[in-house]
Design a protein around this motif. Structure first.
Motif, short mmCIF file in Angstrom:
data_model
loop_
_atom_site.label_atom_id
_atom_site.label_comp_id
_atom_site.label_asym_id
_atom_site.label_seq_id
_atom_site.Cartn_x
_atom_site.Cartn_y
_atom_site.Cartn_z
N ARG A 164 78.12 107.07 130.82
CA ARG A 164 78.59 107.86 131.97
C ARG A 164 79.91 107.28 132.46
O ARG A 164 79.93 106.34 133.24
CB ARG A 164 77.51 107.86 133.05
CG ARG A 164 77.70 108.86 134.17
CD ARG A 164 77.91 110.27 133.70
NE ARG A 164 76.90 110.78 132.78
CZ ARG A 164 75.76 111.35 133.15
NH1 ARG A 164 75.44 111.46 134.41
NH2 ARG A 164 74.93 111.82 132.24
N LYS A 165 81.02 107.87 132.02
CA LYS A 165 82.34 107.29 132.31
C LYS A 165 83.28 108.26 133.01
O LYS A 165 84.38 107.88 133.41
CB LYS A 165 82.99 106.82 131.01
CG LYS A 165 82.19 105.78 130.24
CD LYS A 165 82.87 105.35 128.96
CE LYS A 165 82.02 104.33 128.19
NZ LYS A 165 82.70 103.90 126.94
N GLY A 166 82.86 109.50 133.17
CA GLY A 166 83.74 110.49 133.77
C GLY A 166 84.21 110.13 135.17
O GLY A 166 85.36 110.38 135.53
N PHE A 167 83.33 109.52 135.97
CA PHE A 167 83.71 109.17 137.34
C PHE A 167 84.79 108.11 137.36
O PHE A 167 85.65 108.09 138.26
CB PHE A 167 82.48 108.72 138.15
CG PHE A 167 81.90 107.39 137.76
CD1 PHE A 167 82.11 106.26 138.54
CD2 PHE A 167 81.12 107.25 136.61
CE1 PHE A 167 81.57 105.04 138.20
CE2 PHE A 167 80.56 106.03 136.25
CZ PHE A 167 80.79 104.91 137.04
N ILE A 168 84.80 107.22 136.36
CA ILE A 168 85.85 106.21 136.26
C ILE A 168 87.18 106.87 135.89
O ILE A 168 88.25 106.52 136.43
CB ILE A 168 85.48 105.13 135.22
CG1 ILE A 168 84.27 104.34 135.70
CG2 ILE A 168 86.67 104.21 134.96
CD1 ILE A 168 84.50 103.51 136.95
N LYS A 169 87.13 107.84 135.00
CA LYS A 169 88.34 108.56 134.61
C LYS A 169 88.97 109.25 135.80
O LYS A 169 90.19 109.19 136.02
CB LYS A 169 88.01 109.58 133.51
CG LYS A 169 89.23 110.31 132.97
CD LYS A 169 88.85 111.23 131.82
CE LYS A 169 90.08 111.92 131.24
NZ LYS A 169 89.73 112.80 130.10
N TYR A 170 88.14 109.90 136.62
CA TYR A 170 88.66 110.56 137.82
C TYR A 170 89.22 109.55 138.82
O TYR A 170 90.25 109.78 139.45
CB TYR A 170 87.55 111.38 138.49
CG TYR A 170 87.24 112.69 137.82
CD1 TYR A 170 87.93 113.12 136.68
CD2 TYR A 170 86.24 113.53 138.30
CE1 TYR A 170 87.65 114.31 136.07
CE2 TYR A 170 85.94 114.74 137.69
CZ TYR A 170 86.65 115.12 136.57
OH TYR A 170 86.35 116.32 135.97
N ALA A 171 88.51 108.43 138.97
CA ALA A 171 88.97 107.40 139.91
C ALA A 171 90.33 106.85 139.49
O ALA A 171 91.19 106.57 140.34
CB ALA A 171 87.94 106.27 139.99
N LEU A 172 90.55 106.68 138.19
CA LEU A 172 91.85 106.22 137.69
C LEU A 172 92.92 107.29 137.91
O LEU A 172 94.04 106.99 138.34
CB LEU A 172 91.74 105.89 136.20
CG LEU A 172 90.99 104.61 135.84
CD1 LEU A 172 90.73 104.56 134.33
CD2 LEU A 172 91.78 103.37 136.27
N ARG A 173 92.57 108.51 137.62
CA ARG A 173 93.54 109.60 137.73
C ARG A 173 94.04 109.77 139.17
O ARG A 173 95.23 110.05 139.40
CB ARG A 173 92.92 110.90 137.23
CG ARG A 173 93.86 112.09 137.25
CD ARG A 173 93.19 113.31 136.64
NE ARG A 173 92.95 113.10 135.22
CZ ARG A 173 92.23 113.95 134.49
NH1 ARG A 173 91.67 115.01 135.05
NH2 ARG A 173 92.05 113.72 133.19
#
Length: 332
Positions: A214-223
């Motif tokens: 589950r990594k999508g939330f990290i991608k959004y946080a970086l973006r």
């Protein structure tokens, strides 16, 4: 047996000097039970209302069936508005008092949670998100922190329950479009990264979370350049007994957004959480993520590992304080 009137104020939380309502419904087990009833029954019965109305039509009871469908459809043709008095009533009746103990801990102080671009990530989901609800979305210690608490989008449109969520006002859908819109505005958000998969692997007494993939939330946080807080709910795994076999099959159902968790809680009210639990929620120190407009897979993997390590540290540091000194965190 009624719980103590108030739980200890977490370290770092601002003192609430407002007058607190008194009475047999406020800050007692009775009030907590009513809040659970108001929220759980519409969630469970909403779909059955539709099925019942269709059955009445099929059976020839056109007036009754049409009337029920008409009432339910009102939430789709009108826009339910935020009802501040309803939200305040939930807090005043204190749903935490339903449990033997339910407490939020802020070891780094409430000031560590900024008023914008903060993401609070709660683990685990559990069957009915007890920690996320009472030590997150409805926690009085966090009322000074503006945030939107995100749940699976289908709940926002569910019969009856969807209207109640909109009355509460600080709850929204966790669909990608809404999440991006909120994060573009810099709005604080609370999420449960494990989602349905967390609930599927739940087993009473076992600290299990769905996080490795589950990594999508990290991608959004970086973006969007967010600060990410790992949050752990000790005691969530004790709220219900669950059917934990056939995990692979149930995971496949989750891929189609179908919850595949079967649970049993209170012995007298099986669909309600068990009351004899000790819930301790700890909000960890914020992880400062860089702002990367187009994060690469390597960027996401790197910061996902940083997050997982921080969550593990939070778990190990506070598990004894939560009364679970021998607990082991299982990351699936």
């Amino acid at each position: 047996m009624a719980a103590e009137p108030f739980y200890p104020l977490p370290k770092g939380a601002p003192e609430d000097k407002e007058a607190k309502p008194k009475g047999w419904l406020y800050h007692t087990f009775h009030g907590g039970f009513i809040v659970h009833t108001v929220l759980i029954l519409p969630w469970l019965l909403g779909a059955f209302v539709i099925i019942g109305a269709l059955y009445l039509l099929y059976a020839g009871s056109y007036v009754a069936g049409t009337a029920i469908l008409g009432l339910v459809s009102l939430q789709y043709v009108t826009t339910p508005k935020y009802w501040p008095e309803f939200r305040q009533l939930i807090k005043d009746m204190d749903p935490r008092c339903y449990y033997d103990h339910c407490e939020l801990h802020l070891p780094h102080g409430v000031e560590d949670i900024k008023n914008e671009k903060s993401m609070l990530c709660y683990h685990p989901h559990g069957a009915l998100c007890v920690g996320f609800s009472w030590n997150g979305a409805h926690a009085p210690e966090l009322k000074h922190i503006p945030a939107k608490w995100l749940v699976v989008d289908v709940l926002m449109h569910a019969p009856l329950f969807g209207r109640i969520l909109r009355w509460i006002g600080n709850v929204g859908g966790a669909d990608a479009g809404n999440m991006k819109r909120l994060m573009k505005e810099g709005t604080n958000i609370g999420i449960i990264p494990g989602g349905f998969e967390d609930a599927t692997i739940m087993k009473k007494g076992s600290e299990r979370i769905w996080l490795k993939k589950r990594k999508g939330f990290i991608k959004y946080a970086l973006r969007f350049g967010y600060r990410v807080h790992p949050v752990y709910n000790f005691g969530e795994c004790d709220t219900f007994y669950t059917f934990h076999w056939l995990a692979k099959l149930r995971m496949k159902l989750n891929a189609f957004k179908i919850p595949a968790v079967f649970f049993f809680g209170n012995v007298f009210m099986p669909l309600f959480p068990r009351t004899n639990i000790n819930m301790h929620t700890f909000i960890g120190k914020a992880i400062e993520l860089p702002k990367i407009d187009e994060p690469t897979k390597e960027d996401v993997d790197k910061w996902h590992k940083t997050y997982c390590d921080a969550l593990q540290v939070l778990f190990d540091k506070h598990k004894a304080e939560a009364g679970r000194a021998d607990a082991v965190l299982e990351m699936w």
